[in-house]
Design an enzyme around this catalytic site. Structure first.
Site, PDB file in Angstrom:
ATOM      1  N   LYS A   1      -9.976   0.269  -2.442  1.00  0.00           N
ATOM      2  CA  LYS A   1      -9.854  -0.681  -0.378  1.00  0.00           C
ATOM      3  C   LYS A   1     -10.805   0.968   0.045  1.00  0.00           C
ATOM      4  CE  LYS A   1      -6.771  -1.169   2.325  1.00  0.00           C
ATOM      5  NZ  LYS A   1      -5.165  -2.161   3.344  1.00  0.00           N
TER       6      LYS A   1
ATOM      7  N   ASP B   1       1.379  -1.281   0.135  1.00  0.00           N
ATOM      8  CA  ASP B   1      -0.342  -0.065  -0.627  1.00  0.00           C
ATOM      9  C   ASP B   1       1.074   0.834  -0.078  1.00  0.00           C
ATOM     10  OD1 ASP B   1      -1.746  -1.959   0.387  1.00  0.00           O
ATOM     11  OD2 ASP B   1      -2.926  -1.299   1.770  1.00  0.00           O
TER      12      ASP B   1
ATOM     13  N   LYS C   1      -7.080   3.474  -3.030  1.00  0.00           N
ATOM     14  CA  LYS C   1      -6.639   3.408  -1.377  1.00  0.00           C
ATOM     15  C   LYS C   1      -6.917   5.002  -1.047  1.00  0.00           C
ATOM     16  CE  LYS C   1      -4.909   2.219   3.023  1.00  0.00           C
ATOM     17  NZ  LYS C   1      -3.443   1.475   3.559  1.00  0.00           N
TER      18      LYS C   1
END
Length: 220
Positions: A180, A89, A151
Site C-alpha cells: 500500500k 493499518d 504500507k
C-alpha cells in the site's frame, strides 16, 4: 479493474470533524472506494453509516508514531474491530527496528495480526525514517508476522510514498504480500506511478480528485 477499489479514502487529521467524516463517507459511497480510513474514534460511526454497502472501514493502530506498547496496540485492534473496523493499518515499533531488536518488532506485528482475528492487517513501516536495509528488514518481519500488506507511510513523518520505495517493498515481498502506497499521492499521475511500481492499494485523501482524473482521461 475498478481503480476506485484500489483506494482507501483517508481522513486521519487530528482535527477531523463529524461533517468531514460524513463527506468522505458519502464520497466513498458515490465513487465506490475500497474503504474509508479513519481514526479509531470515528470507526463506530463510519461503520454504522456504511452498513449495507461494499465500502470497508479501515482504521489505524499505534498511529502515527508506532511507539505505544504491544499490549496497547493489541487492545486498540480488538476495540476497533468490536466497533466495526474491517481493515487495520498499524505502525511498527520504529525505534526497535533501528536498534536491531527484530524479535520485538515481529512480536508487535504478530500481536496485532492475532488481535485482528483474520481481518486484513497492513503494516506501516514509515519509509522516510528508514535506510534501505531497514526497509527490507521491516518488510521481511511483516511477512514473518503474518501481515497481509506492507504500507509506506503515515503521512505524519515529513515524507510519503515514493516510486523507489514501493518498488523495493514489492521486490522484497513478491506476491506473498501486497503493498500500500500512502502519503503524497495527490493525482492521477501519482496513482498510476504507484500502481506501476507494484502497489495494489493507495491511501489518499485525494481519492475524488484521482478518480475524476481517471474519468477525464478514459480515452487513453
Amino acid at each position: 479493474m475498478n481503480k476506485a477499489k484500489l483506494i482507501d479514502h483517508t481522513l486521519l487529521k487530528p482535527d477531523s470533524t463529524k461533517e468531514q467524516i460524513d463527506t468522505i463517507i458519502n464520497e466513498a459511497k458515490a465513487y465506490q472506494f475500497k474503504s474509508v480510513c479513519v481514526n479509531p474514534t470515528h470507526v463506530q460511526y463510519a461503520s454504522e453509516q456504511l452498513k449495507g454497502t461494499d465500502v470497508l472501514v479501515c482504521t489505524v493502530i499505534g498511529f502515527p508514531l508506532g511507539a505505544t506498547t504491544t499490549a496497547v496496540k493489541s487492545y486498540e485492534t480488538k476495540d476497533a474491530i468490536n466497533n466495526g473496523a474491517q481493515e487495520i493499518d498499524m505502525v511498527i515499533n520504529i525505534g526497535a527496528l533501528k536498534d536491531g531488536r527484530f524479535d520485538e518488532v515481529q512480536n508487535d506485528i504478530e500481536a496485532v495480526v492475532q488481535a485482528a482475528n483474520g481481518k486484513t492487517v497492513k503494516v506501516i513501516i514509515e519509509t522516510v525514517l528508514l535506510t534501505e536495509k531497514e526497509k527490507i528488514k521491516a518488510c521481511q518481519l511483516s511477512e514473518a508476522a503474518g501481515a497481509h500488506f506492507v504500507k509506506t507511510s503515515t503521512g505524519f513523518a515529513g515524507g510519503g510514498a515514493t516510486v523507489e520505495d514501493v518498488k523495493l517493498m514489492k521486490d522484497t515481498v513478491g506476491d506473498r504480500l501486497e503493498v500500500k502506497a500512502s502519503g503524497g499521492v495527490r493525482n492521477l499521475e501519482d496513482f498510476n506511478n504507484m500502481i506501476e511500481a507494484g502497489a495494489t492499494r493507495i491511501g489518499a485523501s485525494a481519492g475524488v480528485q484521482i478518480i475524476q482524473g481517471l474519468e477525464s482521461n478514459t480515452d487513453y
